[in-house]
Design a protein around this motif. Sequence first.
Motif, PDB file in Angstrom:
ATOM      1  N   ASP A   1      71.688  73.529   8.939  1.00  0.00           N
ATOM      2  CA  ASP A   1      70.586  72.575   8.965  1.00  0.00           C
ATOM      3  C   ASP A   1      70.478  71.802   7.643  1.00  0.00           C
ATOM      4  O   ASP A   1      70.500  72.413   6.568  1.00  0.00           O
ATOM      5  CB  ASP A   1      69.273  73.334   9.211  1.00  0.00           C
ATOM      6  CG  ASP A   1      68.084  72.397   9.201  1.00  0.00           C
ATOM      7  OD1 ASP A   1      67.814  71.793  10.257  1.00  0.00           O
ATOM      8  OD2 ASP A   1      67.459  72.236   8.128  1.00  0.00           O
ATOM      9  N   PRO A   2      70.329  70.483   7.711  1.00  0.00           N
ATOM     10  CA  PRO A   2      70.283  69.675   6.475  1.00  0.00           C
ATOM     11  C   PRO A   2      69.173  70.085   5.498  1.00  0.00           C
ATOM     12  O   PRO A   2      69.416  70.102   4.286  1.00  0.00           O
ATOM     13  CB  PRO A   2      70.059  68.247   6.983  1.00  0.00           C
ATOM     14  CG  PRO A   2      70.645  68.244   8.358  1.00  0.00           C
ATOM     15  CD  PRO A   2      70.372  69.614   8.914  1.00  0.00           C
ATOM     16  N   LEU A   3      67.976  70.422   5.994  1.00  0.00           N
ATOM     17  CA  LEU A   3      66.912  70.849   5.072  1.00  0.00           C
ATOM     18  C   LEU A   3      67.288  72.157   4.381  1.00  0.00           C
ATOM     19  O   LEU A   3      67.012  72.355   3.196  1.00  0.00           O
ATOM     20  CB  LEU A   3      65.585  71.037   5.821  1.00  0.00           C
ATOM     21  CG  LEU A   3      64.829  69.770   6.233  1.00  0.00           C
ATOM     22  CD1 LEU A   3      63.651  70.137   7.133  1.00  0.00           C
ATOM     23  CD2 LEU A   3      64.326  68.983   5.023  1.00  0.00           C
ATOM     24  N   ASP A   4      67.915  73.048   5.138  1.00  0.00           N
ATOM     25  CA  ASP A   4      68.309  74.325   4.550  1.00  0.00           C
ATOM     26  C   ASP A   4      69.503  74.161   3.602  1.00  0.00           C
ATOM     27  O   ASP A   4      69.597  74.852   2.586  1.00  0.00           O
ATOM     28  CB  ASP A   4      68.619  75.345   5.649  1.00  0.00           C
ATOM     29  CG  ASP A   4      67.358  75.744   6.409  1.00  0.00           C
ATOM     30  OD1 ASP A   4      66.251  75.572   5.869  1.00  0.00           O
ATOM     31  OD2 ASP A   4      67.489  76.205   7.557  1.00  0.00           O
ATOM     32  N   ARG A   5      70.387  73.248   3.938  1.00  0.00           N
ATOM     33  CA  ARG A   5      71.507  72.956   3.021  1.00  0.00           C
ATOM     34  C   ARG A   5      70.954  72.428   1.702  1.00  0.00           C
ATOM     35  O   ARG A   5      71.412  72.818   0.621  1.00  0.00           O
ATOM     36  CB  ARG A   5      72.448  71.908   3.628  1.00  0.00           C
ATOM     37  CG  ARG A   5      73.214  72.417   4.832  1.00  0.00           C
ATOM     38  CD  ARG A   5      73.862  71.273   5.609  1.00  0.00           C
ATOM     39  NE  ARG A   5      75.003  70.665   4.964  1.00  0.00           N
ATOM     40  CZ  ARG A   5      76.240  71.155   4.987  1.00  0.00           C
ATOM     41  NH1 ARG A   5      76.483  72.285   5.631  1.00  0.00           N
ATOM     42  NH2 ARG A   5      77.233  70.531   4.385  1.00  0.00           N
ATOM     43  N   ALA A   6      69.955  71.542   1.791  1.00  0.00           N
ATOM     44  CA  ALA A   6      69.353  70.999   0.572  1.00  0.00           C
ATOM     45  C   ALA A   6      68.698  72.113  -0.241  1.00  0.00           C
ATOM     46  O   ALA A   6      68.766  72.119  -1.477  1.00  0.00           O
ATOM     47  CB  ALA A   6      68.333  69.921   0.928  1.00  0.00           C
TER      48      ALA A   6
ATOM     49  N   ARG B   1      71.526  74.152  -1.900  1.00  0.00           N
ATOM     50  CA  ARG B   1      72.102  73.351  -2.995  1.00  0.00           C
ATOM     51  C   ARG B   1      71.131  73.237  -4.165  1.00  0.00           C
ATOM     52  O   ARG B   1      71.533  73.251  -5.320  1.00  0.00           O
ATOM     53  CB  ARG B   1      72.457  71.951  -2.493  1.00  0.00           C
ATOM     54  CG  ARG B   1      73.702  71.899  -1.636  1.00  0.00           C
ATOM     55  CD  ARG B   1      74.065  70.449  -1.334  1.00  0.00           C
ATOM     56  NE  ARG B   1      75.321  70.335  -0.594  1.00  0.00           N
ATOM     57  CZ  ARG B   1      75.431  69.770   0.606  1.00  0.00           C
ATOM     58  NH1 ARG B   1      74.361  69.266   1.204  1.00  0.00           N
ATOM     59  NH2 ARG B   1      76.609  69.710   1.201  1.00  0.00           N
TER      60      ARG B   1
END
Lengths: 235, 235
Positions: free
Chosen positions: B108-113, B116
């Motif tokens: 998931d993009p929010l979780d990747r952010a 990171r």
Amino acid sequence: MQAGHIRLGPQEERMKLYSYFRSSASYRVRIALNLKGMAHDIIPVHLLKNGGEQFAPEFRKLNADALVPVLVDEEADADAVRSVLTQSLAIIEYLDETHPEPRLLPADPLDRAHVRSIALSIACDIHPLNNLRILRYLVRELKVSEDDKNAWYRHWCEQGLAALEARLANDPRTGTFCYGDTPTLADCCLVPQIANAKRLNCDLSGMPTLLRISDACNALPAFEQAAPGNQPDAE
Amino acid sequence: MQAGHIRLGPQEERMKLYSYFRSSASYRVRIALNLKGMAHDIIPVHLLKNGGEQFAPEFRKLNADALVPVLVDEEADADAVRSVLTQSLAIIEYLDETHPEPRLLPADPLDRAHVRSIALSIACDIHPLNNLRILRYLVRELKVSEDDKNAWYRHWCEQGLAALEARLANDPRTGTFCYGDTPTLADCCLVPQIANAKRLNCDLSGMPTLLRISDACNALPAFEQAAPGNQPDAE
């Protein structure tokens, strides 16, 4: 002077960027938002006034690190914790994953690593040594003189940028921009660092490639509108 | 004492990692290579001996920044320039893109952010202030005392880790590891930083979440085999 996609007054956009006009890390994200043409509210956080607005309890709830930028993507998730994003490079990667056009990272893994490495060499090895809190510690805690503080700044900035100049000058992937002929994450990092280097009178005479790329970027409205002098909180 | 996937002697593996046993950034990449079970040669670069082997002309051809780690993926591309990767986080993202199992970033993009951002808060806001070249400049150029140098180290390390503790303690995504119940890029960065903090006698008493996660990581062979004391160049 307001940038094209900034809405002031009533905050109405889905994307809210907590930013300080002179913060390099905020500047990187402003460029990325502009390159992608994404409407956003800028919420100024003054790092010097009021004892540093980044230390206010309500801001630290957003970012325990007390640093800008913070991006809040209000429609991304109902969960308030998940929708708060910190760290400029993580934010830009998020923007690139959720709004892929125009791409800020190339498609090929080796080239993606190259672009990320340029960005990280600035974000890890140059910028952190020279931001406000560090310079303040040198002066207040270590009693470093103004001259020595400025020499510190120039040392890390010039050393890091000289290595980047050598690298980009010798890499066939370097184009109008750091990588090829459209701006990438690397350019989002380079332009604020060059702007800072100029403001602090670093010697950039041996860095024609970096200066050429920075000029090419600043000729684009997305970069120009993200510049510190064009922010709502500019002084 | 050699880690499981390290081949010494004749260099035969596709992946070559230029590493220094005590370098946090090298340590991050060693963990990632081990988590993915990727065979690799470790090529030691001694940052202190011989005037600093990272400054040797043949090494600077690989990395103008004169920093470890450098990963050379010899089969990735016939072009020697493209196959040389620098910056630990860029290298780990590359490994994750080209060898996706096990994933070091969530989907998931929010979780990747989020993952990171944890990694970057260590890699940008803690580690760069405390590495060898900085401590050396403080002592040699700014004539900072040994006590003040150690206070500098502890200040940035403790301040950064305290913010990370607050963040992870309050985020429902925190699990056995920084994010959930399998190791990610964030853990690759946390473990070397905690190891360094302990070595420099930082006060970690208020950081139970970080210590718990670090212990959980170090119970895994991939982390243990990547530790400085288990490297071929360990002293």
